[in-house]
Design an enzyme around this catalytic site. Structure first.
Site, mmCIF file in Angstrom:
data_model
loop_
_atom_site.group_PDB
_atom_site.id
_atom_site.type_symbol
_atom_site.label_atom_id
_atom_site.label_comp_id
_atom_site.label_asym_id
_atom_site.label_seq_id
_atom_site.Cartn_x
_atom_site.Cartn_y
_atom_site.Cartn_z
ATOM 1 N N CYS A 278 0.827 -1.216 0.000
ATOM 2 C CA CYS A 278 0.000 0.000 0.000
ATOM 3 C C CYS A 278 0.858 1.262 0.000
ATOM 4 C CB CYS A 278 -0.897 0.011 1.246
ATOM 5 S SG CYS A 278 -1.936 -1.411 1.398
HETATM 6 N N1 SAJ Z 1 6.573 2.275 8.795
HETATM 7 C C1 SAJ Z 1 7.578 3.073 9.310
HETATM 8 N N2 SAJ Z 1 7.260 3.994 10.272
HETATM 9 C C2 SAJ Z 1 5.979 4.156 10.733
HETATM 10 C C3 SAJ Z 1 4.968 3.336 10.188
HETATM 11 C C4 SAJ Z 1 5.277 2.400 9.230
HETATM 12 O O1 SAJ Z 1 8.734 2.957 8.920
HETATM 13 O O2 SAJ Z 1 5.762 4.989 11.606
HETATM 14 C C5 SAJ Z 1 6.877 1.315 7.743
HETATM 15 C C6 SAJ Z 1 6.489 -0.099 8.089
HETATM 16 O O3 SAJ Z 1 7.551 -0.770 8.725
HETATM 17 C C7 SAJ Z 1 6.178 -0.691 6.717
HETATM 18 C C8 SAJ Z 1 5.630 0.485 5.939
HETATM 19 O O4 SAJ Z 1 6.100 1.662 6.618
HETATM 20 O O5 SAJ Z 1 7.352 -1.160 6.098
HETATM 21 C C9 SAJ Z 1 4.102 0.514 5.848
HETATM 22 O O6 SAJ Z 1 3.654 0.351 7.164
HETATM 23 P P1 SAJ Z 1 2.090 0.584 7.559
HETATM 24 O O7 SAJ Z 1 2.036 0.614 9.066
HETATM 25 O O8 SAJ Z 1 1.530 1.719 6.833
HETATM 26 O O9 SAJ Z 1 1.418 -0.789 7.179
HETATM 27 P P2 SAJ Z 1 0.739 -1.257 5.843
HETATM 28 O O10 SAJ Z 1 1.568 -1.093 4.645
HETATM 29 O O11 SAJ Z 1 0.264 -2.632 6.158
HETATM 30 O O12 SAJ Z 1 -0.473 -0.256 5.676
HETATM 31 C C10 SAJ Z 1 -1.771 -0.722 5.895
HETATM 32 C C11 SAJ Z 1 -2.665 0.274 5.211
HETATM 33 N N3 SAJ Z 1 -3.998 -0.231 5.196
HETATM 34 C C12 SAJ Z 1 -4.739 -0.038 4.098
HETATM 35 O O13 SAJ Z 1 -4.324 0.540 3.114
HETATM 36 C C13 SAJ Z 1 -6.109 -0.561 4.157
HETATM 37 C C14 SAJ Z 1 -2.638 1.590 5.966
HETATM 38 O O14 SAJ Z 1 -3.645 2.463 5.445
HETATM 39 C C15 SAJ Z 1 -2.912 1.349 7.416
HETATM 40 O O15 SAJ Z 1 -2.940 2.594 8.107
HETATM 41 C C16 SAJ Z 1 -1.803 0.465 7.975
HETATM 42 O O16 SAJ Z 1 -1.963 -0.800 7.308
HETATM 43 C C17 SAJ Z 1 -1.948 0.255 9.460
HETATM 44 O O17 SAJ Z 1 -2.269 1.248 10.149
HETATM 45 O O18 SAJ Z 1 -1.667 -0.865 9.899
#
Ligand code: SAJ
Length: 457
Positions: A278
């Site tokens: 995403c």
């Molecule tokens: N990450 C960081 N720092 C942060 C947060 C994330 O480095 O503060 C990294 C994570 O390690 C990962 C990437 O960014 O590699 C994405 O992380 P994410 O927490 O956004 O997780 P995703 O990719 O699974 O995003 C999904 C998305 N869900 C949908 O699109 C329906 C996102 O909108 C959600 O907010 C997220 O999950 C969530 O909150 O878990």
């Protein structure tokens, strides 16, 4: 009552009494949970997927999606409530069709719309008056109107009277123990008000909170804002790590203290880069669309630039850490700890660990990895098999690099056993100092003391 109202009221009636057959195209981590919610709501559900393997396993009552128990699938297959098929002509029996197919990026970082176009053509070939179609795949604003609508109109189907067409972004967060398809608010926007009304009626049968908006473009942009918001704020956290490294300040201490602000702040943390299907991808759909309108989406481009540079920064940190031991990267044994794209999952898509491993191997390191959720994986070149996290494995590593901070790891034992650790996730924050020398993305404030390299007061 006009013809449009008749068509709309007939479909609303079939939704209300659950005699409507609901179709779902794409039985993956979005489509399958949605199909199960439609089954739970009392509909007969027709699942269509191009994968014979997926259709066969579902019809055997098995599950390939972590959040969907096999028992639930088996129950609905057995009762005839759920049928999966690769035969697109069966879609003619559906009254509603929700489309949840992938929207990846091409190698050029431009949208790969091939799955959406294929699904749109499948729907158009099998569309008939009285149907509702809802696109759920994350895509650029205008897709529903520019890709879906013309193909339906080419079949002499008028949107809003013969058929109903809307966009509703998926908000599935695989593995999330709190938020699921049923309790996550569902935004949706139709080409016409009647389209919005019918889509709201359908999703309202199985999702707790419906959020109608005025157009498909609005709904398409809602999703892109949500994930661009994350990408930009993660980019800011990563730049803050770079700033703190220059200033000799512990970025994690800064962020944790900032997060004590009870209003007007939302915590994001730096790391080795961003992965997943995403956040690294979705903003590029908006950037691409705006490029066609000669507008440069500066925040998206800058966040992407910073986030995608983090693996290089991690590789440089590893090289510096080894250098402080009078070792070169070349010939050193590196143990990468955690390769999934985020903690406590097994998903490798776009994982920054892939870049970190590649960069270290390019510099001549001998890289092994351990991930309790990923026993093996394949990258573009080869298969990688994980190693067991034994004391011997830890001890033989010249450096251990924590790329993903899975909860299952015993980090205190790691610092008691390893010689040198590069921690990109602040996974060692709660460990007590022991044998290992620890290098973080920035200097570490240990036990509240400012690091020696702190800026002169
Ligand atoms: N990450 C960081 N720092 C942060 C947060 C994330 O480095 O503060 C990294 C994570 O390690 C990962 C990437 O960014 O590699 C994405 O992380 P994410 O927490 O956004 O997780 P995703 O990719 O699974 O995003 C999904 C998305 N869900 C949908 O699109 C329906 C996102 O909108 C959600 O907010 C997220 O999950 C969530 O909150 O878990």
């Amino acid at each position: 009552m006009t013809a449009q109202e008749t068509m709309k009221s007939k479909l609303l009636g079939k939704i209300a009494d659950r005699t409507a057959v609901t179709g779902v195209i794409g039985l993956g981590y979005v489509g399958l949970p949605l199909a199960m919610e439609f089954c739970e709501a009392g509909f007969t559900v027709l699942g269509f997927d191009v994968s014979e393997r997926v259709v066969a396993l579902l019809m055997r009552g098995e599950s390939h999606i972590q959040d969907v128990p096999a028992a639930k699938i088996a129950q609905f297959v057995k009762s005839g409530r759920f049928v999966a098929t690769t035969d697109e002509t069966k879609l003619r029996d559906a009254d509603t069709i929700s489309i949840a197919v992938p929207t990846p990026l091409a190698k050029t970082r431009d949208p790969d719309m091939s799955y959406v176009i294929a699904a749109a053509e499948t729907v158009a070939r099998n569309a008939r008056p009285g149907m509702l179609m809802v696109l759920e795949s994350t895509t650029y604003p205008g897709t529903t109107r520019d890709v879906m609508q013309p193909r339906l109109e080419a079949r002499h189907l008028t949107i809003g009277s013969d058929v109903f067409l809307a966009f509703s972004p998926e908000r599935v967060d695989p593995g999330n123990p709190v938020w699921n398809t049923k309790n996550t608010p569902k935004v949706l926007g139709g080409i016409t008000q009647a389209c919005t009304d019918v889509a709201a009626a359908l999703y309202g049968t199985c999702i707790d909170h419906i959020v109608p908006v005025s157009s498909p473009e609005t709904a398409e942009l809602v999703k892109l804002l949500e994930n661009t918001f994350r990408s930009v704020n993660i980019g800011l956290a990563n730049e803050m790590a770079i700033i703190c490294d220059h200033l000799g300040v512990d970025v994690w201490e800064v962020i944790d203290a900032a997060a004590t602000k009870p209003f007007g702040f939302m915590k994001f943390t730096p790391g080795p880069g961003i992965g997943g299907h995403c956040i690294p991808l979705d903003p590029h759909y908006l950037a691409w669309k705006m490029r066609t309108l000669n507008y440069k989406t500066r925040f998206i481009d800058l966040a992407s630039e910073i986030n995608s540079a983090m693996p290089d920064l991690v590789a440089a940190k590893v090289a510096l850490a080894l250098n402080d031991e009078s070792k070169s990267v070349r010939g050193s044994r590196v143990l990468v700890l955690g390769v999934a794209y985020k903690r406590d999952i097994d998903d490798m898509r776009e994982s920054p660990a892939l870049d970190v491993i590649r960069l270290l191997e390019e510099r001549g390191a001998q890289v092994a990895y351990h991930d309790p959720h990923v026993p093996k994986f394949r990258d573009e070149e080869k298969e990688h098999a994980g190693v067991a996290l034994t004391d011997a494995e830890i001890a033989r590593a010249d450096v251990v690099v924590i790329v993903t901070d899975h909860s299952a790891i015993n980090y205190q034992h790691l610092v008691d056993t390893a010689h040198l650790i590069v921690d990109t996730r602040n996974a060692l924050a709660k460990t007590t100092p022991s044998k290992a020398r620890i290098v973080s993305l920035t200097p570490r404030a240990v036990n509240g003391a400012l690091p020696a390299t702190a800026v002169e007061r």
